[in-house]
Design an enzyme around this catalytic site. Structure first.
Site, PDB file in Angstrom:
ATOM      1  N   MET A 179     -11.824 -32.320  57.739  1.00  0.00           N
ATOM      2  CA  MET A 179     -12.497 -32.073  58.865  1.00  0.00           C
ATOM      3  C   MET A 179     -11.400 -32.760  59.586  1.00  0.00           C
ATOM      4  O   MET A 179     -11.261 -32.336  60.694  1.00  0.00           O
ATOM      5  CB  MET A 179     -13.658 -33.020  59.218  1.00  0.00           C
ATOM      6  CG  MET A 179     -15.024 -32.811  58.131  1.00  0.00           C
ATOM      7  SD  MET A 179     -16.050 -32.889  59.499  1.00  0.00           S
ATOM      8  CE  MET A 179     -16.405 -34.573  59.779  1.00  0.00           C
ATOM      9  N   GLY A 180     -10.150 -31.987  59.219  1.00  0.00           N
ATOM     10  CA  GLY A 180      -8.786 -32.829  59.499  1.00  0.00           C
ATOM     11  C   GLY A 180      -8.879 -33.704  60.381  1.00  0.00           C
ATOM     12  O   GLY A 180      -9.044 -35.060  59.227  1.00  0.00           O
TER      13      GLY A 180
ATOM     14  N   HIS B 174      -4.769 -37.558  56.858  1.00  0.00           N
ATOM     15  CA  HIS B 174      -3.927 -39.419  57.080  1.00  0.00           C
ATOM     16  C   HIS B 174      -3.328 -38.753  55.350  1.00  0.00           C
ATOM     17  O   HIS B 174      -3.882 -37.611  54.742  1.00  0.00           O
ATOM     18  CB  HIS B 174      -4.627 -40.417  56.949  1.00  0.00           C
ATOM     19  CG  HIS B 174      -5.853 -40.208  56.996  1.00  0.00           C
ATOM     20  ND1 HIS B 174      -6.506 -40.652  55.261  1.00  0.00           N
ATOM     21  CD2 HIS B 174      -7.117 -40.140  57.577  1.00  0.00           C
ATOM     22  CE1 HIS B 174      -7.676 -40.067  54.398  1.00  0.00           C
ATOM     23  NE2 HIS B 174      -8.164 -40.195  56.147  1.00  0.00           N
TER      24      HIS B 174
ATOM     25  N   HIS C  80      -6.166 -37.300  52.223  1.00  0.00           N
ATOM     26  CA  HIS C  80      -5.989 -36.376  52.140  1.00  0.00           C
ATOM     27  C   HIS C  80      -4.875 -36.055  51.688  1.00  0.00           C
ATOM     28  O   HIS C  80      -5.067 -34.981  50.453  1.00  0.00           O
ATOM     29  CB  HIS C  80      -6.368 -35.699  53.736  1.00  0.00           C
ATOM     30  CG  HIS C  80      -7.310 -36.068  53.980  1.00  0.00           C
ATOM     31  ND1 HIS C  80      -7.335 -36.848  56.094  1.00  0.00           N
ATOM     32  CD2 HIS C  80      -8.624 -35.903  54.476  1.00  0.00           C
ATOM     33  CE1 HIS C  80      -8.610 -36.671  56.076  1.00  0.00           C
ATOM     34  NE2 HIS C  80      -9.189 -35.825  55.784  1.00  0.00           N
TER      35      HIS C  80
ATOM     36  N   LYS D   2     -12.978 -42.706  48.409  1.00  0.00           N
ATOM     37  CA  LYS D   2     -13.911 -43.662  49.642  1.00  0.00           C
ATOM     38  C   LYS D   2     -15.472 -43.142  50.057  1.00  0.00           C
ATOM     39  O   LYS D   2     -16.248 -43.350  50.127  1.00  0.00           O
ATOM     40  CB  LYS D   2     -13.284 -43.302  50.550  1.00  0.00           C
ATOM     41  CG  LYS D   2     -13.068 -43.951  51.742  1.00  0.00           C
ATOM     42  CD  LYS D   2     -12.882 -44.135  52.820  1.00  0.00           C
ATOM     43  CE  LYS D   2     -13.347 -44.334  54.057  1.00  0.00           C
ATOM     44  NZ  LYS D   2     -13.597 -42.464  54.971  1.00  0.00           N
TER      45      LYS D   2
ATOM     46  N   GLN E  97     -20.846 -38.772  48.405  1.00  0.00           N
ATOM     47  CA  GLN E  97     -19.891 -37.862  48.868  1.00  0.00           C
ATOM     48  C   GLN E  97     -20.594 -36.927  47.528  1.00  0.00           C
ATOM     49  O   GLN E  97     -20.562 -35.701  47.363  1.00  0.00           O
ATOM     50  CB  GLN E  97     -19.929 -37.833  50.065  1.00  0.00           C
ATOM     51  CG  GLN E  97     -18.487 -36.595  49.867  1.00  0.00           C
ATOM     52  CD  GLN E  97     -18.013 -36.185  51.748  1.00  0.00           C
ATOM     53  OE1 GLN E  97     -18.556 -35.840  52.571  1.00  0.00           O
ATOM     54  NE2 GLN E  97     -17.305 -36.122  50.955  1.00  0.00           N
TER      55      GLN E  97
ATOM     56  N   SER F 290      -8.815 -43.646  56.397  1.00  0.00           N
ATOM     57  CA  SER F 290      -9.924 -43.105  57.143  1.00  0.00           C
ATOM     58  C   SER F 290      -9.630 -42.838  58.396  1.00  0.00           C
ATOM     59  O   SER F 290      -8.956 -43.427  59.272  1.00  0.00           O
ATOM     60  CB  SER F 290     -11.386 -43.957  57.290  1.00  0.00           C
ATOM     61  OG  SER F 290     -12.248 -43.492  58.087  1.00  0.00           O
TER      62      SER F 290
HETATM   63  O1  PAF Z   1     -14.895 -35.518  53.504  1.00  0.00           O
HETATM   64  C1  PAF Z   1     -15.103 -34.797  54.297  1.00  0.00           C
HETATM   65  O2  PAF Z   1     -14.503 -34.723  54.989  1.00  0.00           O
HETATM   66  C2  PAF Z   1     -16.081 -33.713  55.000  1.00  0.00           C
HETATM   67  O3  PAF Z   1     -17.885 -34.303  54.453  1.00  0.00           O
HETATM   68  C3  PAF Z   1     -16.284 -32.589  53.865  1.00  0.00           C
HETATM   69  C4  PAF Z   1     -16.369 -32.369  52.808  1.00  0.00           C
HETATM   70  C5  PAF Z   1     -14.957 -31.907  54.182  1.00  0.00           C
HETATM   71  C6  PAF Z   1     -17.633 -31.821  54.602  1.00  0.00           C
HETATM   72  O4  PAF Z   1     -17.465 -31.540  55.936  1.00  0.00           O
END
Ligand code: PAF
Length: 284
Positions: A30-31, A34, A37, A151, A155, A187
């Site tokens: 979601m941009g 950091h 990612h 983290k 999910q 985060s």
């Molecule tokens: O973990 C995330 O950043 C979001 O939940 C994802 C997997 C990109 C879905 O929008």
């Protein structure tokens, strides 16, 4: 690095790579990128010929409108960071591409058994929004593998289950949590912390370590261990949402004396920030 915001552009590039027999790894985000990612992108580059990253702030997974509005959008900075990695294509779809009929009319993907525990319980509908957007992104990008950070452990397990249940032709690869030097899990939400809150924040990770240590030293009254952990978080200034010991494979509540492959998970509010963290804990 190519930047594409249309389906035609994305599909054209994917087709070309496929025709050249290239493997593709996908990192959905979601941009507000950091090091966490970037570690996914770095890993992706080691396992596939081409790396696709998406940036889409998914409105469907926000249970709180104010949280969606406040979510940091830093596209230029993200592009700059990605251009210093081996990302080959950045996909930045507009909301109309992902939800052309609007969110209410969107077919949803619902993974059973996530809404009644941990973050699912605290954020109703959140995981349906994640499952729906991830399924759509997988179908759009058509990668061979997708990478997710540990983290967001709930999910990660939900996405593994979704892929399994729907026979999606994609491999899910998990990457360990990136931490600051003092242990705080990286985060996008850490930037909501004031200076004094930032000094307190690493205690969330320390609390998880202490619970793990108690279990590994043979403590058998797990509710008592968790109670002590929650009290410690409260006195440090957090408002804890949960602190739980779960079975690592399915996040069912773990049973002392029976379960040994564990995950200890927590979520807590600190000022404006909602922080989550988890660690593995294996008992001999
Ligand atoms: O973990 C995330 O950043 C979001 O939940 C994802 C997997 C990109 C879905 O929008």
């Amino acid at each position: 690095m190519q930047i594409v915001d249309s389906l035609l552009g994305l599909r054209a590039q994917i087709r070309t790579w496929r025709a050249q027999q290239m493997s593709i790894a996908f990192v959905p985000t979601m941009g507000n990128l950091h090091q966490g990612h970037l570690s996914l992108v770095q890993r992706a580059q080691t396992i596939a010929d081409k790396v696709v990253v998406s940036i889409f702030v998914n409105p469907l997974q926000f249970d709180d409108k104010a949280d969606l509005q406040a979510y940091p959008r830093t596209l230029q900075q993200d592009i700059q960071q990605l251009s210093e990695t081996d990302c080959d294509l950045l996909f930045t779809p507009p909301a109309e591409l992902i939800y052309p009929k609007g969110m209410a009319a969107q077919t949803k993907v619902v993974v059973p058994g996530v809404d009644d525990k941990l973050c699912g319980k605290m954020r109703p509908g959140h995981f349906d929004g994640v499952a729906t957007v991830v399924t759509k992104l997988f179908n759009l990008v058509q990668a061979d593998m997708a990478l997710f950070g540990e983290k967001d452990y709930q999910q990660l397990l939900m996405i593994r289950r979704l892929v399994d249940d729907l026979n999606l032709p994609i491999e899910i690869i998990s990457v360990p949590t990136c931490r600051e030097q003092d242990g705080l899990a990286m985060s996008s939400r850490n930037q909501y912390l004031s200076e004094s809150e930032r000094a307190i924040a690493p205690q969330l990770h320390q609390c998880l370590l202490q619970v793990a240590q108690a279990l590994q030293s043979g403590a058998s009254n797990w509710p008592l261990v968790l109670q002590a952990g929650l009290e410690q978080l409260n006195s440090a200034g957090f408002t804890p949402e949960y602190l739980e010991i779960c079975r690592a494979e399915d996040l069912q509540t773990a049973v002392a004396g029976t379960d040994t492959h564990l995950r200890i998970l927590t979520a807590a509010r600190l000022g404006q920030a909602r922080l989550i963290d988890n660690i593995a804990c294996d008992l001999a």
